[in-house]
Design an enzyme around this catalytic site. Sequence first.
Site, PDB file in Angstrom:
ATOM      1  N   GLN A   1      40.469 -10.245 -11.036  1.00 21.34           N
ATOM      2  CA  GLN A   1      39.149 -10.782 -10.722  1.00 21.34           C
ATOM      3  C   GLN A   1      39.295 -12.142 -10.082  1.00 21.34           C
ATOM      4  O   GLN A   1      40.153 -12.933 -10.465  1.00 21.34           O
ATOM      5  CB  GLN A   1      38.292 -10.893 -11.986  1.00 21.34           C
ATOM      6  N   GLY A   2      38.482 -12.385  -9.045  1.00 25.68           N
ATOM      7  CA  GLY A   2      38.525 -13.675  -8.365  1.00 25.68           C
ATOM      8  C   GLY A   2      37.140 -14.111  -7.963  1.00 25.68           C
ATOM      9  O   GLY A   2      36.132 -13.504  -8.342  1.00 25.68           O
ATOM     10  N   GLY A   3      37.091 -15.161  -7.161  1.00 22.96           N
ATOM     11  CA  GLY A   3      35.813 -15.732  -6.768  1.00 22.96           C
ATOM     12  C   GLY A   3      34.979 -14.803  -5.908  1.00 22.96           C
ATOM     13  O   GLY A   3      33.759 -14.915  -5.872  1.00 22.96           O
ATOM     14  N   PHE A   4      35.630 -13.889  -5.178  1.00 27.69           N
ATOM     15  CA  PHE A   4      34.886 -13.017  -4.274  1.00 27.69           C
ATOM     16  C   PHE A   4      34.618 -11.634  -4.856  1.00 27.69           C
ATOM     17  O   PHE A   4      33.795 -10.902  -4.347  1.00 27.69           O
ATOM     18  CB  PHE A   4      35.646 -12.826  -2.961  1.00 27.69           C
ATOM     19  N   GLY A   5      35.349 -11.238  -5.891  1.00 24.86           N
ATOM     20  CA  GLY A   5      35.111  -9.904  -6.405  1.00 24.86           C
ATOM     21  C   GLY A   5      36.102  -9.479  -7.458  1.00 24.86           C
ATOM     22  O   GLY A   5      36.948 -10.252  -7.912  1.00 24.86           O
TER      23      GLY A   5
ATOM     24  N   VAL B   1      38.763  -6.204  -8.786  1.00 20.20           N
ATOM     25  CA  VAL B   1      39.566  -5.075  -8.324  1.00 20.20           C
ATOM     26  C   VAL B   1      39.769  -4.094  -9.468  1.00 20.20           C
ATOM     27  O   VAL B   1      40.115  -4.497 -10.581  1.00 20.20           O
ATOM     28  CB  VAL B   1      40.934  -5.543  -7.786  1.00 20.20           C
TER      29      VAL B   1
ATOM     30  N   LYS C   1      38.420  -2.829  -4.342  1.00 20.51           N
ATOM     31  CA  LYS C   1      37.950  -4.215  -4.438  1.00 20.51           C
ATOM     32  C   LYS C   1      36.437  -4.223  -4.246  1.00 20.51           C
ATOM     33  O   LYS C   1      35.923  -3.874  -3.192  1.00 20.51           O
ATOM     34  CB  LYS C   1      38.619  -5.075  -3.376  1.00 20.51           C
TER      35      LYS C   1
ATOM     36  N   ASP D   1      46.412 -18.184   1.039  1.00 22.67           N
ATOM     37  CA  ASP D   1      46.479 -18.089  -0.421  1.00 22.67           C
ATOM     38  C   ASP D   1      47.758 -17.388  -0.859  1.00 22.67           C
ATOM     39  O   ASP D   1      47.741 -16.464  -1.663  1.00 22.67           O
ATOM     40  CB  ASP D   1      45.258 -17.354  -0.960  1.00 22.67           C
TER      41      ASP D   1
END
Length: 692
Positions: free
Chosen positions: A366-370, A372, A386, A482
């Site tokens: 999980q990250g800032g945009f979505g 998985v 994703k 990144d």
Amino acid sequence: MVTPGNFVAAILVFVVLLFPAASSAKTPKSFTFANFHPTQFGSVFDVKGDASISKEALQLTPDTLNNAYNLLNKSGRIMFPVRFKLWEESSYSPTSSNISLNNSSTELDIVASFNSTFLINIYRTSNESGGEGFAFIIAPDLEIPSASFGQWLGLTNATLDGNPSNKIVAIELDTLKQDYDPDDNHMGLDIYSVKSKKTVSLSKFGIEISPVKATNYSVWIQYNGTAKLMEVYMADGNSDKPSSPVLSEKINLKDYVKQYSYMGFSASTGVRAQLNCVLKWELTVEDLPEEKDLKWVMIVVGVVAVALALSGIVVAGFVYYNKRRVVNDPNILGALKSLPGMPKEFRFRELKKATNNFDEKLKLGQGGFGVVYKGLLPQNIHVAVKKFSRDNLKGIDDFLAELTIINRLRHKHLVPLVGWCHKKSLLLLVYDYMPNGSLDSHLFGGSEKTLNWECRYKIIAGVASALHYLHDEFDQRVLHRDLKASNIMLDSNFSARLGDFGLARALDNEKTSYAELEGVPGTMGYVAPECFHMGKATTESDVFGFGAVVLEVVCGKHPCTKIGGFQFLVDWVWTLYREGRILEAVDVSLGEDYDAQQAERLLLLGLACMHPIAGERPKTPNIVQIISGSVPPSVVPHFKPAFVWPATSFSVGSSMLNTAATTPMTSSYYGSEKSEWTPRCESRESYVMKVQ
């Protein structure tokens, strides 16, 4: 309601229908198949004879070691059912009496260039000699000749062989010697016949097509339509493309194949058998325009001129209105589908079912945009899905940014994109599932089995190759922005696959940086110090992140690990280097089981890539050479230089320095060996698709 998008689209459709050539250019058509599935039988590929699609591969002949099943005297073809225009019309037409490799009608003939790259496994059964052979084929149709088993390789038969009317050109890999063959391990260029016009024994290259031990081989077939030159490269499946071709020959394809032809593979067995498998395939063919009619050119020119003028007025009038409507504009689907080489569009219900309604238990990262999720498609196909979390305009921008970059990238060390889905404001991308997870999880996730040195070195080499492709080999310069261990996936062979392009941006080739308006991109510990002052990502900042990964892999420690009184791993390693003890930085879990020379080379490379002054960092071509051992390790100062801003040696140009302070200053971040500032290091996650 008429919108600028609809209006312009209607004009373009009218132009394409009225005069297709007006909107066509010599741009390539690209297709990538990272693996194969039975569902592609008939829908994606045309399968003939004894061929099949199973075990994630194209099986040109039956693939089984069951002695009860007959493997002998079989032949098969698997063709990609897209008809390619390979040359333009002219008055020259060869006859059977004047066939030769160098009888080109003229060097000015317009012939399409193409690249066909594939991974194969040709395995002999029961330790017997292999037989008969395998071929990449250009054919006028999708049919397979009857009785094409044995020596005919699925290409021809006793009646058709040598007949110019069959219009076949092939690159064969022959594993059984006939009277006309040099040996039982050769590559050949076939024209109309299995009696090759040119053959090359592969033994002198250290290649055995069908070895006792199953071996994957990569084959690169490149045809230059301008030079009329066919070149074929071949190497072990884990190797990069060799610098020199195995086979090279001038041939004007216009003289031998139909104007509209198909491409694919064929193979056969005879009194001896082998398994003929294609595991991956990338095909790029130059798209030649259709024939033109001059009177329609004049008409179209007039229509387009008027249409563009009108569309400009309409677009200007609607620009503000559309800015508010773009989020829910259904035309986004059209934009996505129009992307060149676009992967499969999935239905939302397919992905919902595959992920068990996006079950939290299947969450990979999980990250800032979505988020998985692991997914399971029909035919037992594992994927990573994703799901973007933002349903506003920024979310669509992120989605399109990632999609427009990834869908055109083709490299064996990048995570392959399988498909996409857009449902109202919900955005999803589907990737190949990497069964060995992330590099981060193996280094720090409590894995019972430590990554050995050979595997670590191979991973670093793979990431370097991918970064070199993004910076210098792709048609646009792409910044990843990144680079970190959690964004490096490991496939079934523990080869590195760089992924997560949620922060990636493509640059025009003459530009050197991308400005991030919302702050510093990336993850603490991997972010170059200059990024905190200029808010821009550059190729140099990507190299800095790569250096952090190199030290992380060799040392088995996070970049922002507190060790030896230092806040960052790089400072500790630099001190060990100054004191002549750099090998003490190697991961203790490896014990003595590592190559000291390689370890020192990588540690010095990591320090060089993390040099505080961006302009002093090596470029990716040099990085790849250092890792391969073809050039000496980087020269690194024994005392770590202080970070100074602005840095006059920084390569992005003085125009970028206008936003910085006019007097130099040192930074506490990587600027001194013992900074008192403690950064907040990111928590580990288990999957590459996590975006910060």
